[in-house]
Design an enzyme around this catalytic site. Structure first.
Site, PDB file in Angstrom:
ATOM      1  CB  SER A 292      -0.921  -0.101   1.142  1.00 42.42           C
ATOM      2  OG  SER A 292      -0.215   0.148   2.467  1.00 42.42           O
ATOM      3  CE  LYS A 293       2.920   1.926   4.650  1.00 48.53           C
ATOM      4  NZ  LYS A 293       2.165   0.634   5.008  1.00 48.53           N
ATOM      5  CG  HIS A 294       4.376   6.842  -1.419  1.00 52.40           C
ATOM      6  ND1 HIS A 294       4.302   7.100  -0.128  1.00 52.40           N
ATOM      7  CD2 HIS A 294       3.517   7.937  -1.844  1.00 52.40           C
ATOM      8  CE1 HIS A 294       3.456   7.880   0.370  1.00 52.40           C
ATOM      9  NE2 HIS A 294       2.953   8.467  -0.847  1.00 52.40           N
TER      10      HIS A 294
END
Length: 218
Positions: free
Chosen positions: A188-190
């Site tokens: 879910s992170k960049h």
């Protein structure tokens, strides 16, 4: 269903494809799957350190492990207090308790959802040892007053950059302003490796423990 939920469940919004498959195939065919013998983890660490302009980068299993590595490096005494934000994942508090320290939640600015020097100062006690600053939703906390307070009170500063990859504050990259910076590469992170984490720093051995050892049974 929100877009972040979609990107967490599949590759929506991401450019995962043949290049990544080729990298995985190369690793599998090499037979060296461990970071101890393989070359990819070390290359990732060096590339990430160069990207942020820091000296040390240590890859770990996930963002919680990154914060735990930072707390092992700090080596608090049982009962020492570590100030952190209440607007974060429970993975920010667990490493503090795992090292027998006490998490103390400072209030957040209602506009930014980040802790501030003023809310941190209201929580200080003689047992305060460190501050974990979580940069929420890619918006950096106001770091100059926090760093000034930390320097004045001799407090260790850990930046939680799980949601702030390459975000900048007055021209400085998040994760490079405090003593240690912690990153998550969960899907879910960049920036994602599926799961994974990284601890970065321009120091080492301050408390008698090498940062790299703290990330691996140290």
């Amino acid at each position: 269903m929100c877009s972040s939920d979609l990107s967490f469940r599949d590759h929506s919004g991401r450019s995962l494809g043949e290049e990544e498959i080729a990298e995985l195939t190369e690793v599998i065919r090499s037979g060296a799957l461990s970071f101890l013998t393989g070359k990819k983890t070390a290359a990732f660490e060096r590339g990430f350190a160069d990207l942020l302009g820091v000296r040390e980068a240590v890859a770990v299993a996930n963002g919680t492990a990154a914060l735990h590595t930072a707390l092992i490096y700090l080596n608090p005494e049982p009962g020492d207090e570590v100030i952190l934000s209440p607007v974060t994942d429970i993975g920010s508090a667990i490493p503090i308790m795992a090292q027998l320290a006490v998490p103390v939640f400072a209030d957040v600015d209602p506009a930014t959802q980040n802790i501030t020097a003023a809310t941190i100062e209201a929580c200080l006690s003689p047992r305060t040892r460190a501050i974990v600053v979580t940069h929420v939703f890619g918006a950096p906390a106001d770091m100059d007053p926090i760093l000034e307070l930390a320097a004045r009170r001799n407090l260790f500063v850990i930046e939680d950059c799980a949601q702030a990859h390459l975000a900048t504050y007055k021209g400085r990259v998040c994760g490079t302003m405090g003593n240690l910076g912690c990153f998550s590469f969960q899907q879910s992170k960049h920036m994602t490796t599926g799961d994974g984490g990284m601890v970065v720093s321009n120091e080492d051995m301050r408390f008698g423990r090498a940062l790299r050892q703290c990330g691996d049974k140290g």
